[in-house]
Motif scaffolding. Structure first.
Motif, PDB file in Angstrom:
ATOM      1  N   SER A 187      -2.520   7.924   6.573  1.00 57.09           N
ATOM      2  CA  SER A 187      -2.270   6.541   6.187  1.00 57.09           C
ATOM      3  C   SER A 187      -2.695   6.250   4.747  1.00 57.09           C
ATOM      4  O   SER A 187      -3.775   6.618   4.312  1.00 57.09           O
ATOM      5  CB  SER A 187      -3.018   5.598   7.118  1.00 57.09           C
ATOM      6  OG  SER A 187      -2.914   4.272   6.678  1.00 57.09           O
ATOM      7  N   THR A 188      -1.834   5.556   4.048  1.00 55.67           N
ATOM      8  CA  THR A 188      -2.183   5.055   2.721  1.00 55.67           C
ATOM      9  C   THR A 188      -2.813   3.667   2.830  1.00 55.67           C
ATOM     10  O   THR A 188      -3.271   3.119   1.824  1.00 55.67           O
ATOM     11  CB  THR A 188      -0.933   4.973   1.818  1.00 55.67           C
ATOM     12  OG1 THR A 188       0.031   4.117   2.435  1.00 55.67           O
ATOM     13  CG2 THR A 188      -0.338   6.351   1.594  1.00 55.67           C
ATOM     14  N   MET A 225      -7.356  -0.792   2.391  1.00 59.54           N
ATOM     15  CA  MET A 225      -8.262  -1.643   3.169  1.00 59.54           C
ATOM     16  C   MET A 225      -9.672  -1.573   2.583  1.00 59.54           C
ATOM     17  O   MET A 225     -10.360  -2.590   2.498  1.00 59.54           O
ATOM     18  CB  MET A 225      -8.273  -1.204   4.634  1.00 59.54           C
ATOM     19  CG  MET A 225      -6.938  -1.402   5.333  1.00 59.54           C
ATOM     20  SD  MET A 225      -6.658  -3.065   5.883  1.00 59.54           S
ATOM     21  CE  MET A 225      -7.540  -3.035   7.416  1.00 59.54           C
ATOM     22  N   LYS A 226     -10.091  -0.393   2.160  1.00 64.02           N
ATOM     23  CA  LYS A 226     -11.419  -0.268   1.553  1.00 64.02           C
ATOM     24  C   LYS A 226     -11.500  -1.055   0.249  1.00 64.02           C
ATOM     25  O   LYS A 226     -12.500  -1.713  -0.024  1.00 64.02           O
ATOM     26  CB  LYS A 226     -11.760   1.206   1.327  1.00 64.02           C
ATOM     27  CG  LYS A 226     -12.101   1.911   2.602  1.00 64.02           C
ATOM     28  CD  LYS A 226     -12.473   3.348   2.387  1.00 64.02           C
ATOM     29  CE  LYS A 226     -12.763   3.955   3.743  1.00 64.02           C
ATOM     30  NZ  LYS A 226     -12.837   5.374   3.750  1.00 64.02           N
ATOM     31  N   VAL A 272      -2.727   7.863  11.657  1.00 62.07           N
ATOM     32  CA  VAL A 272      -3.901   7.316  10.992  1.00 62.07           C
ATOM     33  C   VAL A 272      -4.371   8.237   9.860  1.00 62.07           C
ATOM     34  O   VAL A 272      -4.702   7.783   8.776  1.00 62.07           O
ATOM     35  CB  VAL A 272      -5.050   7.084  12.009  1.00 62.07           C
ATOM     36  CG1 VAL A 272      -6.292   6.570  11.313  1.00 62.07           C
ATOM     37  CG2 VAL A 272      -4.606   6.127  13.106  1.00 62.07           C
ATOM     38  N   TYR A 292      -0.067   2.031  12.917  1.00 65.55           N
ATOM     39  CA  TYR A 292      -0.105   3.233  12.077  1.00 65.55           C
ATOM     40  C   TYR A 292       1.090   4.112  12.424  1.00 65.55           C
ATOM     41  O   TYR A 292       0.946   5.194  13.012  1.00 65.55           O
ATOM     42  CB  TYR A 292      -1.407   4.005  12.302  1.00 65.55           C
ATOM     43  CG  TYR A 292      -2.612   3.363  11.682  1.00 65.55           C
ATOM     44  CD1 TYR A 292      -2.899   3.564  10.344  1.00 65.55           C
ATOM     45  CD2 TYR A 292      -3.464   2.558  12.431  1.00 65.55           C
ATOM     46  CE1 TYR A 292      -4.018   2.982   9.762  1.00 65.55           C
ATOM     47  CE2 TYR A 292      -4.585   1.974  11.860  1.00 65.55           C
ATOM     48  CZ  TYR A 292      -4.848   2.198  10.530  1.00 65.55           C
ATOM     49  OH  TYR A 292      -5.953   1.628   9.960  1.00 65.55           O
ATOM     50  N   GLU A 296       2.794   1.514   7.497  1.00 61.18           N
ATOM     51  CA  GLU A 296       1.946   0.722   8.386  1.00 61.18           C
ATOM     52  C   GLU A 296       2.309  -0.761   8.310  1.00 61.18           C
ATOM     53  O   GLU A 296       2.645  -1.277   7.256  1.00 61.18           O
ATOM     54  CB  GLU A 296       0.463   0.890   8.042  1.00 61.18           C
ATOM     55  CG  GLU A 296      -0.027   2.298   8.144  1.00 61.18           C
ATOM     56  CD  GLU A 296       0.248   3.118   6.898  1.00 61.18           C
ATOM     57  OE1 GLU A 296      -0.022   4.315   6.935  1.00 61.18           O
ATOM     58  OE2 GLU A 296       0.748   2.567   5.893  1.00 61.18           O
ATOM     59  N   HIS A 335       0.814  -1.211   0.000  1.00 63.99           N
ATOM     60  CA  HIS A 335       0.000   0.000   0.000  1.00 63.99           C
ATOM     61  C   HIS A 335       0.853   1.267   0.000  1.00 63.99           C
ATOM     62  O   HIS A 335       0.332   2.364  -0.011  1.00 63.99           O
ATOM     63  CB  HIS A 335      -0.951   0.003   1.203  1.00 63.99           C
ATOM     64  CG  HIS A 335      -0.220  -0.044   2.503  1.00 63.99           C
ATOM     65  ND1 HIS A 335       0.263  -1.210   3.027  1.00 63.99           N
ATOM     66  CD2 HIS A 335       0.127   0.926   3.362  1.00 63.99           C
ATOM     67  CE1 HIS A 335       0.871  -0.965   4.161  1.00 63.99           C
ATOM     68  NE2 HIS A 335       0.816   0.325   4.385  1.00 63.99           N
ATOM     69  N   GLU A 354      -5.529   2.946   4.642  1.00 63.65           N
ATOM     70  CA  GLU A 354      -6.992   3.046   4.679  1.00 63.65           C
ATOM     71  C   GLU A 354      -7.634   2.831   3.309  1.00 63.65           C
ATOM     72  O   GLU A 354      -8.546   2.015   3.192  1.00 63.65           O
ATOM     73  CB  GLU A 354      -7.430   4.374   5.295  1.00 63.65           C
ATOM     74  CG  GLU A 354      -7.118   4.474   6.777  1.00 63.65           C
ATOM     75  CD  GLU A 354      -7.711   3.331   7.581  1.00 63.65           C
ATOM     76  OE1 GLU A 354      -8.930   3.094   7.515  1.00 63.65           O
ATOM     77  OE2 GLU A 354      -6.933   2.654   8.270  1.00 63.65           O
ATOM     78  N   PRO A 355      -7.209   3.527   2.262  1.00 67.96           N
ATOM     79  CA  PRO A 355      -7.812   3.271   0.951  1.00 67.96           C
ATOM     80  C   PRO A 355      -7.586   1.832   0.477  1.00 67.96           C
ATOM     81  O   PRO A 355      -8.469   1.227  -0.137  1.00 67.96           O
ATOM     82  CB  PRO A 355      -7.121   4.268   0.016  1.00 67.96           C
ATOM     83  CG  PRO A 355      -6.533   5.309   0.901  1.00 67.96           C
ATOM     84  CD  PRO A 355      -6.269   4.646   2.214  1.00 67.96           C
TER      85      PRO A 355
END
Length: 173
Positions: free
Chosen positions: A143-144, A149-150, A140, A136, A123, A119, A146-147
């Motif tokens: 963070s790259t 994970m989505k 947070v 993190y 992290e 990613h 999060e996208p």
């Protein structure tokens, strides 16, 4: 009698619920020795039920009916919470930046094959059973992960930082 922690998803971070209302709701559901921790929906209680999934389903259905609150509930016993704390794969992060070490709680075991691998950020992630540990290191908000994970389309989860996890372990003892 088992001591449990209930971790409803997105309480007071999208779905508003006063902690006094949450405590009253849990008492109405037959829970005993009910207390809340912080304002994010963390609750601890005692009950005779020994099946976490049954408690989660019961609380979700009752919350929809009684509170008009449609959210996922994640329930862990004291022993489970203590085991989660003991399984920490990132002890350096929990010591140096406990507010940036998150534990994501899922209903079912996390499939490591579904986790983002590259990613582009600092992290670190590690799945253990029904939990996902996320360090993190860079914060947070930036963070790259999060996208990524989505995009991985993981099932619903709720996150608590390391400090909160330790408070839940203590509160359920």
């Amino acid at each position: 009698m088992t001591r449990w922690a209930a971790l409803p998803r997105a309480i007071n971070a999208g779905k508003t619920l006063k902690m006094a209302d949450l405590r009253a709701f849990l008492v109405e559901q037959g829970m005993r020795d009910v207390a809340t921790l912080l304002a994010s929906g963390n609750a601890v209680f005692a009950c005779d039920e020994t099946d976490a999934r049954a408690i989660e389903d019961r609380l979700a259905a009752a919350a929809r009916h009684r509170l008009s609150l449609d959210t996922d509930w994640f329930v862990r016993s004291h022993d489970e919470l203590a085991a989660i704390a003991g399984a920490n794969p990132f002890p350096d992060a929990s010591a140096a930046r406990p507010n940036l070490l998150m534990v994501l709680f899922f209903r079912d075991p996390v499939d490591p094959a579904r986790l983002p691998r590259d990613h582009g950020g600092p992290e670190r992630i590690h799945a253990v059973g029904r939990e996902l540990f996320v360090d993190y290191a860079g914060g947070v908000g930036r963070s790259t992960l999060e996208p990524a994970m989505k995009r991985a389309k993981l099932p619903p989860a709720t996150a608590r930082n390391w400090n909160t996890l330790l408070k839940l372990v203590a509160a359920t003892a």
